[in-house]
Design a protein around this motif. Structure first.
Motif, PDB file in Angstrom:
ATOM      1  N   THR A   1       0.828  -1.205   0.000  1.00  0.00           N
ATOM      2  CA  THR A   1       0.000   0.000   0.000  1.00  0.00           C
ATOM      3  C   THR A   1       0.862   1.254   0.000  1.00  0.00           C
ATOM      4  O   THR A   1       0.610   2.207  -0.739  1.00  0.00           O
ATOM      5  CB  THR A   1      -0.910   0.018   1.242  1.00  0.00           C
ATOM      6  N   LEU A   2       1.900   1.235   0.838  1.00  0.00           N
ATOM      7  CA  LEU A   2       2.791   2.400   0.930  1.00  0.00           C
ATOM      8  C   LEU A   2       3.399   2.704  -0.440  1.00  0.00           C
ATOM      9  O   LEU A   2       3.429   3.847  -0.891  1.00  0.00           O
ATOM     10  CB  LEU A   2       3.889   2.126   1.956  1.00  0.00           C
ATOM     11  N   LEU A   3       3.853   1.646  -1.125  1.00  0.00           N
ATOM     12  CA  LEU A   3       4.454   1.840  -2.442  1.00  0.00           C
ATOM     13  C   LEU A   3       3.422   2.376  -3.432  1.00  0.00           C
ATOM     14  O   LEU A   3       3.714   3.248  -4.246  1.00  0.00           O
ATOM     15  CB  LEU A   3       5.052   0.522  -2.946  1.00  0.00           C
ATOM     16  N   ALA A   4       2.198   1.858  -3.326  1.00  0.00           N
ATOM     17  CA  ALA A   4       1.139   2.324  -4.222  1.00  0.00           C
ATOM     18  C   ALA A   4       0.861   3.805  -3.982  1.00  0.00           C
ATOM     19  O   ALA A   4       0.716   4.592  -4.923  1.00  0.00           O
ATOM     20  CB  ALA A   4      -0.137   1.504  -4.008  1.00  0.00           C
ATOM     21  N   VAL A   5       0.815   4.195  -2.711  1.00  0.00           N
ATOM     22  CA  VAL A   5       0.557   5.609  -2.375  1.00  0.00           C
ATOM     23  C   VAL A   5       1.689   6.488  -2.902  1.00  0.00           C
ATOM     24  O   VAL A   5       1.451   7.547  -3.485  1.00  0.00           O
ATOM     25  CB  VAL A   5       0.381   5.774  -0.856  1.00  0.00           C
ATOM     26  N   PHE A   6       2.920   6.032  -2.744  1.00  0.00           N
ATOM     27  CA  PHE A   6       4.065   6.791  -3.273  1.00  0.00           C
ATOM     28  C   PHE A   6       3.940   6.936  -4.778  1.00  0.00           C
ATOM     29  O   PHE A   6       4.126   8.016  -5.327  1.00  0.00           O
ATOM     30  CB  PHE A   6       5.393   6.086  -2.956  1.00  0.00           C
ATOM     31  N   GLY A   7       3.625   5.829  -5.444  1.00  0.00           N
ATOM     32  CA  GLY A   7       3.514   5.838  -6.904  1.00  0.00           C
ATOM     33  C   GLY A   7       2.456   6.824  -7.353  1.00  0.00           C
ATOM     34  O   GLY A   7       2.668   7.622  -8.273  1.00  0.00           O
ATOM     35  N   LEU A   8       1.342   6.802  -6.664  1.00  0.00           N
ATOM     36  CA  LEU A   8       0.212   7.664  -7.016  1.00  0.00           C
ATOM     37  C   LEU A   8       0.577   9.136  -6.847  1.00  0.00           C
ATOM     38  O   LEU A   8       0.244   9.976  -7.671  1.00  0.00           O
ATOM     39  CB  LEU A   8      -0.961   7.308  -6.100  1.00  0.00           C
ATOM     40  N   SER A   9       1.290   9.457  -5.768  1.00  0.00           N
ATOM     41  CA  SER A   9       1.566  10.869  -5.502  1.00  0.00           C
ATOM     42  C   SER A   9       2.748  11.366  -6.317  1.00  0.00           C
ATOM     43  O   SER A   9       2.934  12.548  -6.514  1.00  0.00           O
ATOM     44  CB  SER A   9       1.831  11.077  -4.020  1.00  0.00           C
ATOM     45  N   ARG A  10       3.579  10.428  -6.809  1.00  0.00           N
ATOM     46  CA  ARG A  10       4.760  10.845  -7.557  1.00  0.00           C
ATOM     47  C   ARG A  10       4.435  11.074  -9.026  1.00  0.00           C
ATOM     48  O   ARG A  10       5.210  11.662  -9.764  1.00  0.00           O
ATOM     49  CB  ARG A  10       5.847   9.779  -7.424  1.00  0.00           C
ATOM     50  N   ALA A  11       3.254  10.600  -9.444  1.00  0.00           N
ATOM     51  CA  ALA A  11       2.909  10.640 -10.863  1.00  0.00           C
ATOM     52  C   ALA A  11       3.079  12.040 -11.452  1.00  0.00           C
ATOM     53  O   ALA A  11       3.482  12.186 -12.583  1.00  0.00           O
ATOM     54  CB  ALA A  11       1.469  10.162 -11.056  1.00  0.00           C
ATOM     55  N   ARG A  12       2.782  13.054 -10.652  1.00  0.00           N
ATOM     56  CA  ARG A  12       2.899  14.402 -11.199  1.00  0.00           C
ATOM     57  C   ARG A  12       4.214  15.061 -10.796  1.00  0.00           C
ATOM     58  O   ARG A  12       4.317  16.267 -10.694  1.00  0.00           O
ATOM     59  CB  ARG A  12       1.708  15.246 -10.753  1.00  0.00           C
TER      60      ARG A  12
END
Lengths: 333, 271
Positions: A127-138
């Motif tokens: 989940t942590l990695l998914a959240v990082f991925g999501l917020s890093r997209a921009r």
């Protein structure tokens, strides 16, 4: 430390069975190995209430609170994000998916005593990695974007957990209660389960406290000062997720503890993580004992879910922090 | 001291630096100049090892920078970042003490003489009287001085400065560079600075490295490399280079294309 001990004492004495303070302490003191047996003076049921139910529950509360507050302090430090905590980052929800799955389908013991926390850790980390991925997209990891991603993931995973719970007919009630966070019906066995994680996690966090101090200047700056940034991030994030996983496995999703406690400690003692980290562990224990005491006494004999109590305190605090962050940013720009 | 060998860096397929070669010796002060976006700060990050080149190597004291442990490198190389210190809740003394991190044990304590050294750096930087104030309550100029004190507390052999004078008014700019220069002379420090102001660069640096389109255009003493052809080629600007009336160092005066109406009238009158 004294405050924590005093709270444990008071909390021990409060409960729906209405035992007088003197009796509670009489029973406890007689449990010490060199004291005569307590059986002669008190009812067997009273002894059980004090030693088996209340004491274990309170100790468990202390440990769960310490884990969550430590995790919160760690997340805030390493991500340089004042709004981060296991709950707001979605990590707690991530852990609960794994834990709920194992509990509902009766797989608690497949890999021994630590099955649930370990599975919770794996889903929490994912989940942590998914959240990082999501917020890093921009590009970049801005404070609000990260928390927004956390909230989105949390909403989704909350639905997943509810779905898992609904799939199983027989344990719905107990599982729902666990979902909202609770320390009821726990025993010394759970204390033995969580203690090793804290015994390892606390020294690791203290070891990296000075690194977290240097992180406030920014990651590159910390690297220039001699911090191995990637390793520090990995170790702190893994430790915090592990602490969250074990806390969630035992007490369900108890929100905002990791947000409120480190901030209050920071207000009291300043920005030095070498002090914040150990005091957060103590403060988390203290906070949790009181939250749980409220949870089990306010509507006694009915219990309020612990997660509801901490959310009542934590959510407004979260709003306040968000507001203050906005004001500071406005001032700086 | 530090050497770049065929260093190239591409980020997301775009070439930032291309086949950069140079060698810088210890005890001198070097300036890196060039137009915006040419990769000056990036080059500094390669030198400090926080970024890795796509091809080529950066050698510090004969060993690849990437082969050093962060802590080991931090005892020898310090970096003053662009924009100075962020607003943090630590006091000035606490912030400067963090510069000692590479020498500290895991509790943040140092076995010997660390505190004395910190006091000396505080006095040297004119931070006496401010040491117990919080960094977030200081002015930009004061904060930059704290940042420099923190960097000096690291006791580096090589100091990298990334546009240290940006956002400072001219008084502070001179003060900061004078301090660096004094230190450089006292401790035989090597200094590499990315500088925007060519006139300051010519005064303070022994040698200038000029970057153009991601590669080294020229590398030599200000007298050798500062001329109007270079300015035209690298910055696409017309300039006159004159020796400074007191120091003789080459200084640059810009010659704008458009003239003010007053100048035009004067020019007409001359005819």
């Amino acid at each position: 430390m004294l405050l924590l001990l005093a709270s444990i004492v008071v909390s021990l004495s409060i409960g729906s069975a209405g035992l007088p303070l003197r009796d509670v302490w009489g029973i406890l003191i007689h449990q010490l190995p060199w004291m005569p047996s307590a059986d002669t003076k008190w009812d067997a049921s009273d002894i059980v209430i004090v030693t088996q139910l209340r004491l274990s529950r309170i100790i468990l509360g202390v440990l769960v609170g310490a884990c969550l507050a430590l995790a919160g302090a760690g997340f805030q430090g390493v991500l340089r994000n004042p709004l981060a905590d296991p709950f707001t980052l979605g990590v707690a929800s991530g852990c609960s998916v794994g834990a709920a799955f194992m509990i509902v389908f009766g797989l608690q013991a497949v890999l021994g005593l630590w099955t649930v926390p370990l599975v919770a850790f794996v889903t929490g980390m994912a989940t942590l990695l998914a959240v990082f991925g999501l917020s890093r997209a921009r590009g970049g990891m801005n404070v609000e974007t990260l928390i927004l991603s956390g909230v989105i993931v949390q909403a989704f995973l909350g639905a997943v957990v509810s779905f898992i719970v609904m799939m199983s007919q027989d344990v719905v009630n107990a599982a729902m209660f666990w979902l909202m966070g609770s320390l009821s019906a726990r025993s010394w066995e759970h204390v033995r389960l969580i203690a090793p994680f804290l015994i390892i996690g606390l020294p690791v966090m203290i070891r990296y406290a000075q690194h977290l101090n240097l992180f406030v200047f920014g990651e590159r700056h910390a690297a220039h000062l001699g911090v191995n940034v990637e390793r520090t991030k990995l170790i702190v994030l893994v430790t915090c997720t592990l602490l969250t996983a074990v806390a969630v496995s035992i007490a369900g999703v108890v929100g905002f503890v990791g947000l409120v406690v480190p901030h209050l400690i920071r207000l009291l003692v300043g920005p030095d993580y070498r002090i914040i980290v150990p005091l957060s562990a103590l403060g988390g224990g203290f906070y949790m004992v009181w939250a749980d005491t409220l949870a089990r006494t306010v509507l006694s004999p009915k219990e309020i879910a612990l997660g509801i109590v901490t959310a009542f305190i934590g959510a407004p605090f979260f709003a306040y922090l968000l507001y203050r962050h906005k004001v500071q940013q406005g001032g700086a720009a | 001291m530090i050497e770049a060998k065929a260093v190239s860096l591409a980020i997301a397929g775009r070439n930032i630096l291309h086949d950069v070669h140079f060698e810088m010796e210890s005890g001198a002060m070097y300036g890196i100049i060039g137009p915006n976006g040419v990769g000056k700060s990036t080059l500094l990050r390669l030198l400090s090892g926080t970024e890795k080149p796509t091809t080529g190597t950066v050698l510090f004291a004969g060993r690849p920078v990437s082969g050093y442990k962060r802590k080991e490198l931090a005892k020898q190389v310090a970096v003053l970042q662009q924009g100075g210190l962020p607003a943090v809740g630590f006091t000035v003394r606490e912030a400067v003490r963090m510069g000692r991190f590479p020498y500290q044990n895991w509790l943040g304590e140092e076995p010997h003489a660390g505190e004395q050294f910190i006091e000396r750096v505080l006095a040297d930087m004119g931070l006496r009287g401010l040491e117990d104030r919080r960094v977030d309550g200081l002015s930009g100029g004061e904060r930059q001085r704290v940042a420099l004190a923190k960097v000096m507390a690291q006791e580096p052999e090589l100091l990298l400065l990334d546009e240290p004078t940006t956002y400072l008014d001219i008084g502070y700019q001179i003060q900061l560079l004078d301090t660096v220069k004094r230190w450089q002379a006292e401790r035989r420090l090597t200094v590499i600075a990315v500088l925007h102001d060519l006139n300051l660069a010519a005064h303070y640096c022994d040698k200038l490295l000029i970057l153009r389109e991601g590669t080294v255009e020229a590398f030599g003493s200000p007298q050798k490399v500062m001329n109007s052809e270079m300015i035209k080629r690298v910055f696409d600007a017309n300039a006159v280079i004159l020796p400074h009336p007191e120091t003789g160092v080459p200084q640059l005066l810009l010659r704008p294309e458009a003239m003010s109406s007053e100048q035009r009238i004067r020019k007409e009158a001359k005819r």
